[in-house]
Design a protein around this motif. Structure first.
Motif, short mmCIF file in Angstrom:
data_model
loop_
_atom_site.label_atom_id
_atom_site.label_comp_id
_atom_site.label_asym_id
_atom_site.label_seq_id
_atom_site.Cartn_x
_atom_site.Cartn_y
_atom_site.Cartn_z
N GLU A 11 9.37 14.18 9.40
CA GLU A 11 9.80 14.91 8.21
C GLU A 11 10.18 13.96 7.07
O GLU A 11 9.89 14.23 5.91
CB GLU A 11 10.98 15.82 8.57
N ARG A 12 10.80 12.85 7.40
CA ARG A 12 11.20 11.88 6.37
C ARG A 12 9.98 11.31 5.65
O ARG A 12 10.03 11.07 4.44
CB ARG A 12 12.02 10.75 7.02
N ASN A 13 8.88 11.09 6.37
CA ASN A 13 7.66 10.59 5.73
C ASN A 13 7.07 11.63 4.78
O ASN A 13 6.58 11.28 3.70
CB ASN A 13 6.63 10.19 6.79
N PHE A 14 7.12 12.90 5.16
CA PHE A 14 6.68 13.96 4.27
C PHE A 14 7.55 14.01 3.01
O PHE A 14 7.06 14.17 1.90
CB PHE A 14 6.70 15.33 4.97
N GLU A 15 8.87 13.87 3.20
CA GLU A 15 9.79 13.89 2.06
C GLU A 15 9.49 12.76 1.09
O GLU A 15 9.47 12.96 -0.13
CB GLU A 15 11.24 13.79 2.55
N LEU A 16 9.27 11.55 1.61
CA LEU A 16 8.93 10.42 0.74
C LEU A 16 7.63 10.65 0.01
O LEU A 16 7.51 10.34 -1.19
CB LEU A 16 8.83 9.13 1.56
N LEU A 17 6.64 11.20 0.70
CA LEU A 17 5.35 11.49 0.07
C LEU A 17 5.53 12.49 -1.07
O LEU A 17 4.98 12.30 -2.15
CB LEU A 17 4.37 12.04 1.11
N CYS A 34 -0.32 9.33 -1.80
CA CYS A 34 0.35 8.15 -2.36
C CYS A 34 -0.30 6.92 -1.75
O CYS A 34 -0.53 6.87 -0.53
CB CYS A 34 1.83 8.19 -2.04
N LYS A 35 -0.57 5.93 -2.58
CA LYS A 35 -1.09 4.66 -2.09
C LYS A 35 0.07 3.89 -1.46
O LYS A 35 1.13 3.77 -2.06
CB LYS A 35 -1.72 3.87 -3.22
N ILE A 36 -0.14 3.38 -0.27
CA ILE A 36 0.93 2.72 0.48
C ILE A 36 1.45 1.51 -0.28
O ILE A 36 2.67 1.28 -0.36
CB ILE A 36 0.46 2.34 1.89
N SER A 37 0.58 0.74 -0.89
CA SER A 37 1.00 -0.49 -1.56
C SER A 37 1.78 -0.24 -2.85
O SER A 37 2.46 -1.14 -3.34
CB SER A 37 -0.22 -1.36 -1.87
N GLU A 38 1.72 0.96 -3.40
CA GLU A 38 2.40 1.25 -4.66
C GLU A 38 3.80 1.83 -4.49
O GLU A 38 4.52 2.00 -5.46
CB GLU A 38 1.54 2.20 -5.50
N SER A 40 7.39 1.32 -2.59
CA SER A 40 8.18 0.40 -1.78
C SER A 40 8.76 1.09 -0.54
O SER A 40 8.85 0.49 0.53
CB SER A 40 9.29 -0.22 -2.61
N LYS A 41 9.16 2.34 -0.65
CA LYS A 41 9.73 3.06 0.49
C LYS A 41 8.68 3.36 1.54
O LYS A 41 8.93 3.24 2.73
CB LYS A 41 10.38 4.36 0.01
N ILE A 42 7.50 3.75 1.10
CA ILE A 42 6.42 4.04 2.05
C ILE A 42 5.84 2.75 2.60
O ILE A 42 5.47 2.67 3.77
CB ILE A 42 5.33 4.91 1.37
N LYS A 43 5.79 1.71 1.77
CA LYS A 43 5.24 0.42 2.20
C LYS A 43 6.01 -0.15 3.39
O LYS A 43 5.44 -0.77 4.28
CB LYS A 43 5.28 -0.57 1.04
N SER A 44 7.32 0.09 3.41
CA SER A 44 8.13 -0.44 4.50
C SER A 44 7.89 0.29 5.83
O SER A 44 8.24 -0.20 6.89
CB SER A 44 9.62 -0.37 4.13
N ARG A 45 7.27 1.46 5.78
CA ARG A 45 7.05 2.26 6.98
C ARG A 45 5.66 2.10 7.59
O ARG A 45 5.45 2.36 8.76
CB ARG A 45 7.28 3.74 6.67
N PHE A 46 4.66 1.71 6.77
CA PHE A 46 3.28 1.66 7.23
C PHE A 46 2.63 0.34 6.83
O PHE A 46 3.06 -0.31 5.88
CB PHE A 46 2.46 2.81 6.63
N LYS A 89 -10.86 6.59 2.04
CA LYS A 89 -10.32 5.25 1.81
C LYS A 89 -9.07 5.03 2.64
O LYS A 89 -8.26 5.94 2.83
CB LYS A 89 -9.99 5.05 0.33
N LEU A 90 -8.89 3.80 3.09
CA LEU A 90 -7.69 3.42 3.84
C LEU A 90 -6.58 3.01 2.88
O LEU A 90 -6.82 2.75 1.71
CB LEU A 90 -8.02 2.27 4.79
N GLY A 91 -5.36 2.95 3.39
CA GLY A 91 -4.23 2.51 2.58
C GLY A 91 -3.51 3.63 1.87
O GLY A 91 -2.80 3.40 0.89
N TYR A 92 -3.65 4.85 2.37
CA TYR A 92 -3.03 6.01 1.73
C TYR A 92 -2.26 6.85 2.74
O TYR A 92 -2.59 6.88 3.92
CB TYR A 92 -4.08 6.91 1.07
#
Length: 130
Positions: A11-17, A34-38, A40-46, A89-92
């Motif tokens: 659920e937390r990942n959905f909230e961040l998205l 959302c692109k993972i590299s863009e 910071s909160k999502i980047k730390s998880r994946f 595409k990967l990275g999303y």
């Protein structure tokens, strides 16, 4: 069935998205991504080359869980086929959201609409989709 490595579940990942992602609307299916590299909160998880996908079908579509689950399975299968053909595409991180009109849609219409929203969001690999 969509492979475990591609699932977005917590659920937390959905909230961040939903906080940080962009939105693309379609007739039957909408997409939040959302692109993972863009982020910071999502980047730390994946990892940067991960692809995580979630599916949302609300009770607005139908009150019966069997109908909602069927539509979710149809969306999952359409996305699984695209991943199998290496078209996404990967990275999303992304979530497909069923609109109320999905209740009357068959599998082909759902698959077509998923491809259309991915094209709008520029998330399809070049030269791989007809």
């Amino acid at each position: 069935m969509l492979a475990q490595q591609f699932r977005l579940k917590q659920e937390r990942n959905f909230e961040l998205l939903f906080q940080e992602g962009d939105y693309v609307s379609g007739k039957v299916v909408s997409l939040k991504y959302c692109k993972i590299s863009e982020s910071s909160k999502i980047k730390s998880r994946f990892d940067l080359n991960d692809l995580r996908i979630g599916f949302i079908v609300s009770t607005d579509v139908d009150k019966r869980a069997t109908i909602r689950n069927r539509k979710k399975r149809q969306m999952r299968e359409a996305v699984r086929q695209l991943i199998k053909q290496d078209k996404i595409k990967l990275g999303y991180v992304m979530a497909f959201i069923a609109n109320t009109s999905i209740a009357d849609a068959d599998y082909q219409k759902i698959e077509y609409n998923i491809i259309q929203v991915l094209k709008k969001a520029n998330l399809l690999n070049d030269n791989r989709v007809n």
